[in-house]
Design an enzyme around this catalytic site. Structure first.
Site, PDB file in Angstrom:
ATOM      1  N   PRO A  12       0.976   5.795  -9.445  1.00  0.00           N
ATOM      2  CA  PRO A  12      -0.133   6.146  -8.561  1.00  0.00           C
ATOM      3  C   PRO A  12      -1.436   5.429  -8.860  1.00  0.00           C
ATOM      4  O   PRO A  12      -2.406   5.591  -8.121  1.00  0.00           O
ATOM      5  CB  PRO A  12      -0.287   7.644  -8.810  1.00  0.00           C
ATOM      6  CG  PRO A  12       0.178   7.828 -10.220  1.00  0.00           C
ATOM      7  CD  PRO A  12       1.265   6.845 -10.435  1.00  0.00           C
ATOM      8  N   ASP A  35       1.639  -4.697  -3.719  1.00  0.00           N
ATOM      9  CA  ASP A  35       0.816  -3.976  -2.741  1.00  0.00           C
ATOM     10  C   ASP A  35      -0.642  -4.082  -3.155  1.00  0.00           C
ATOM     11  O   ASP A  35      -0.961  -4.245  -4.336  1.00  0.00           O
ATOM     12  CB  ASP A  35       1.187  -2.488  -2.742  1.00  0.00           C
ATOM     13  CG  ASP A  35       2.509  -2.222  -2.043  1.00  0.00           C
ATOM     14  OD1 ASP A  35       3.074  -3.160  -1.470  1.00  0.00           O
ATOM     15  OD2 ASP A  35       2.952  -1.063  -2.076  1.00  0.00           O
ATOM     16  N   LYS A  56      -1.735  -3.929   3.138  1.00  0.00           N
ATOM     17  CA  LYS A  56      -2.782  -3.643   4.108  1.00  0.00           C
ATOM     18  C   LYS A  56      -4.177  -3.693   3.549  1.00  0.00           C
ATOM     19  O   LYS A  56      -5.113  -3.964   4.248  1.00  0.00           O
ATOM     20  CB  LYS A  56      -2.551  -2.257   4.678  1.00  0.00           C
ATOM     21  CG  LYS A  56      -1.420  -2.233   5.638  1.00  0.00           C
ATOM     22  CD  LYS A  56      -1.298  -0.894   6.270  1.00  0.00           C
ATOM     23  CE  LYS A  56      -0.059  -0.895   7.138  1.00  0.00           C
ATOM     24  NZ  LYS A  56       0.704   0.288   7.043  1.00  0.00           N
ATOM     25  N   GLY A  87       3.227   0.605  -4.804  1.00  0.00           N
ATOM     26  CA  GLY A  87       2.500   1.774  -5.299  1.00  0.00           C
ATOM     27  C   GLY A  87       3.411   2.991  -5.370  1.00  0.00           C
ATOM     28  O   GLY A  87       4.333   3.136  -4.571  1.00  0.00           O
ATOM     29  N   GLY A  88       3.163   3.850  -6.347  1.00  0.00           N
ATOM     30  CA  GLY A  88       3.940   5.085  -6.468  1.00  0.00           C
ATOM     31  C   GLY A  88       5.389   4.809  -6.771  1.00  0.00           C
ATOM     32  O   GLY A  88       5.717   4.012  -7.653  1.00  0.00           O
ATOM     33  N   ASP A  89       6.271   5.459  -6.024  1.00  0.00           N
ATOM     34  CA  ASP A  89       7.704   5.193  -6.126  1.00  0.00           C
ATOM     35  C   ASP A  89       8.096   4.286  -4.963  1.00  0.00           C
ATOM     36  O   ASP A  89       7.680   4.536  -3.822  1.00  0.00           O
ATOM     37  CB  ASP A  89       8.498   6.503  -6.056  1.00  0.00           C
ATOM     38  CG  ASP A  89       9.976   6.222  -6.251  1.00  0.00           C
ATOM     39  OD1 ASP A  89      10.440   6.274  -7.405  1.00  0.00           O
ATOM     40  OD2 ASP A  89      10.663   5.903  -5.251  1.00  0.00           O
ATOM     41  N   THR A 117       5.513   9.076  -7.943  1.00  0.00           N
ATOM     42  CA  THR A 117       4.939   9.124  -6.603  1.00  0.00           C
ATOM     43  C   THR A 117       3.606   9.884  -6.626  1.00  0.00           C
ATOM     44  O   THR A 117       3.356  10.732  -7.487  1.00  0.00           O
ATOM     45  CB  THR A 117       5.944   9.746  -5.612  1.00  0.00           C
ATOM     46  OG1 THR A 117       5.458   9.527  -4.289  1.00  0.00           O
ATOM     47  CG2 THR A 117       6.156  11.235  -5.836  1.00  0.00           C
ATOM     48  N   ALA A 118       2.747   9.560  -5.654  1.00  0.00           N
ATOM     49  CA  ALA A 118       1.381  10.093  -5.645  1.00  0.00           C
ATOM     50  C   ALA A 118       1.348  11.620  -5.685  1.00  0.00           C
ATOM     51  O   ALA A 118       0.480  12.206  -6.346  1.00  0.00           O
ATOM     52  CB  ALA A 118       0.657   9.583  -4.398  1.00  0.00           C
ATOM     53  N   MET A 169      -0.541   9.599   3.857  1.00  0.00           N
ATOM     54  CA  MET A 169      -1.101   8.774   4.934  1.00  0.00           C
ATOM     55  C   MET A 169      -1.621   9.622   6.085  1.00  0.00           C
ATOM     56  O   MET A 169      -1.436   9.275   7.256  1.00  0.00           O
ATOM     57  CB  MET A 169      -0.041   7.777   5.459  1.00  0.00           C
ATOM     58  CG  MET A 169       0.345   6.742   4.444  1.00  0.00           C
ATOM     59  SD  MET A 169       1.639   5.637   5.047  1.00  0.00           S
ATOM     60  CE  MET A 169       3.090   6.573   4.674  1.00  0.00           C
TER      61      MET A 169
HETATM   62  C1  LIG Z   1       2.378   3.669   2.030  1.00  0.00           C
HETATM   63  S1  LIG Z   1       2.244   5.207   1.183  1.00  0.00           S
HETATM   64  C2  LIG Z   1       3.017   4.767  -0.327  1.00  0.00           C
HETATM   65  C3  LIG Z   1       3.398   5.931  -1.177  1.00  0.00           C
HETATM   66  C4  LIG Z   1       3.925   5.522  -2.517  1.00  0.00           C
HETATM   67  N1  LIG Z   1       5.173   4.797  -2.395  1.00  0.00           N
HETATM   68  C5  LIG Z   1       4.122   6.716  -3.458  1.00  0.00           C
HETATM   69  O1  LIG Z   1       5.267   7.015  -3.832  1.00  0.00           O
HETATM   70  O2  LIG Z   1       3.103   7.326  -3.833  1.00  0.00           O
HETATM   71  C6  LIG Z   1       0.512   5.205   0.773  1.00  0.00           C
HETATM   72  C7  LIG Z   1      -0.048   6.619   0.748  1.00  0.00           C
HETATM   73  O3  LIG Z   1       0.299   7.251  -0.477  1.00  0.00           O
HETATM   74  C8  LIG Z   1      -0.731   8.129  -0.868  1.00  0.00           C
HETATM   75  N2  LIG Z   1      -1.249   7.686  -2.172  1.00  0.00           N
HETATM   76  C9  LIG Z   1      -0.869   6.604  -2.876  1.00  0.00           C
HETATM   77  N3  LIG Z   1      -1.512   6.555  -4.064  1.00  0.00           N
HETATM   78  C10 LIG Z   1      -2.323   7.632  -4.102  1.00  0.00           C
HETATM   79  C11 LIG Z   1      -3.248   8.150  -5.057  1.00  0.00           C
HETATM   80  N4  LIG Z   1      -3.445   7.534  -6.229  1.00  0.00           N
HETATM   81  N5  LIG Z   1      -3.916   9.292  -4.760  1.00  0.00           N
HETATM   82  C12 LIG Z   1      -3.713   9.925  -3.583  1.00  0.00           C
HETATM   83  N6  LIG Z   1      -2.857   9.482  -2.639  1.00  0.00           N
HETATM   84  C13 LIG Z   1      -2.171   8.368  -2.890  1.00  0.00           C
HETATM   85  C14 LIG Z   1      -1.788   8.089   0.233  1.00  0.00           C
HETATM   86  O4  LIG Z   1      -1.475   9.103   1.176  1.00  0.00           O
HETATM   87  C15 LIG Z   1      -1.553   6.709   0.817  1.00  0.00           C
HETATM   88  O5  LIG Z   1      -2.026   6.634   2.141  1.00  0.00           O
END
Ligand SMILES: C[S@@+](CC[C@H](N)C(=O)[O-])C[C@H]1O[C@@H](n2cnc3c(N)ncnc32)[C@H](O)[C@@H]1O
Length: 251
Positions: A12, A35, A56, A87-89, A117-118, A169
């Site tokens: 995250p 990303d 993006k 980002g995240g997973d 994941t976030a 999102m």
């Molecule tokens: C395209 S999605 C990708 C998610 C990512 N694969 C994950 O597992 O966290 C991007 C969205 O994840 C969320 N996100 C990602 N990183 C974050 C963070 N550090 N804090 C809060 N929301 C986050 C937000 O909602 C953002 O718009």
């Protein structure tokens, strides 16, 4: 093909939430397609690699997914270790399946390395369990976002059915989200939180109810945001939240 494409979760944001496997692959990587949300400290773990921003928030238009797919396949023809850092997973709202399918169809070896994941980072930062005995036994990760030409998302029904819901999102549509859920029968007093920049130094959280969502979202400062809904947040505004700079909000 000489190379393998590794779809790697960057977590995250906090660099020390990366897995050891991800760090090892970054150290070995010849090229890293990343990303825009991946922080510099994590990219610095790939000193040998050519770094290619695809995403993006990189200040350009999002590189079309088909173009990214092709670049990954081309890179695997030239390099041994190709990292696609997400980002995240990688397998949560990351369009990973399109990349996996494209690469497998071209006989490119693909491996996935999970990341945090976030939603889980946000829960950890708040010190609030997303499932709780007697309170929440189901947990949904949803997004209202759909791509052009796709069928509408069934996110409203999913949120209604789950004890705890985490909406990815969605911050830009906070008002529409609150309206849609309330119209579908969700109590406007459902505890709600918005968490921005979970796990990062600049993390912020604001608490209220579903009816407050538009106001909570209006205070955000442009980082990635999650919306969390559910009774698990009932005492959240008064809970200790060591890992976030708090914006407290009376319910
Ligand atoms: C395209 S999605 C990708 C998610 C990512 N694969 C994950 O597992 O966290 C991007 C969205 O994840 C969320 N996100 C990602 N990183 C974050 C963070 N550090 N804090 C809060 N929301 C986050 C937000 O909602 C953002 O718009």
């Amino acid at each position: 093909m000489i190379g393998t494409v590794y779809l790697v979760g960057a977590g995250p944001g906090a660099a020390d939430l990366l897995t050891l496997r991800a760090a090892r692959l970054l150290a070995e990587a010849d090229v890293v397609f990343h990303d825009a949300l991946v922080p510099k400290e994590i990219l610095a773990l790939a000193p040998r690699a050519e770094l290619v921003a695809v995403g993006k928030r990189s200040g350009r238009h999002s590189a079309a997914q088909r173009f990214i797919n092709k670049r990954l396949a081309d890179a695997a023809r030239k390099h041994r270790v190709v990292v696609r850092l997400k980002g995240g997973d990688p397998l949560v709202f990351g369009r990973a399946q399109e990349e996996i399918d494209f690469l497998r169809a071209r006989r490119v070896a693909v491996e996935v390395v999970p990341g945090i994941t976030a939603a889980l980072a946000a829960a950890a930062g708040l010190g609030i369990s997303l499932t709780q005995r007697g309170v929440a036994r189901s947990l949904a990760f949803v997004t209202p976002r759909v791509g052009a030409g796709e069928a509408a998302s069934s996110w409203v029904g999913t949120v209604l059915a789950a004890d705890t819901a985490v909406i990815y999102m969605g911050a830009g549509q906070a008002e529409a989200i609150a309206q849609a859920l309330i119209a579908a029968g969700k109590s406007q007093r459902t505890p709600a939180a918005v968490i921005e920049n979970a796990s990062r130094a600049e993390a912020r959280a604001a608490f209220g109810t579903l009816a407050d969502l538009p106001r909570l979202a209006a205070r955000l400062s442009g980082g990635p945001v999650l919306i969390v809904l559910g009774e698990v947040l009932r005492n959240a505004a008064s809970a200790e939240q060591p890992a976030t700079a708090r914006t407290r909000q009376a319910r």
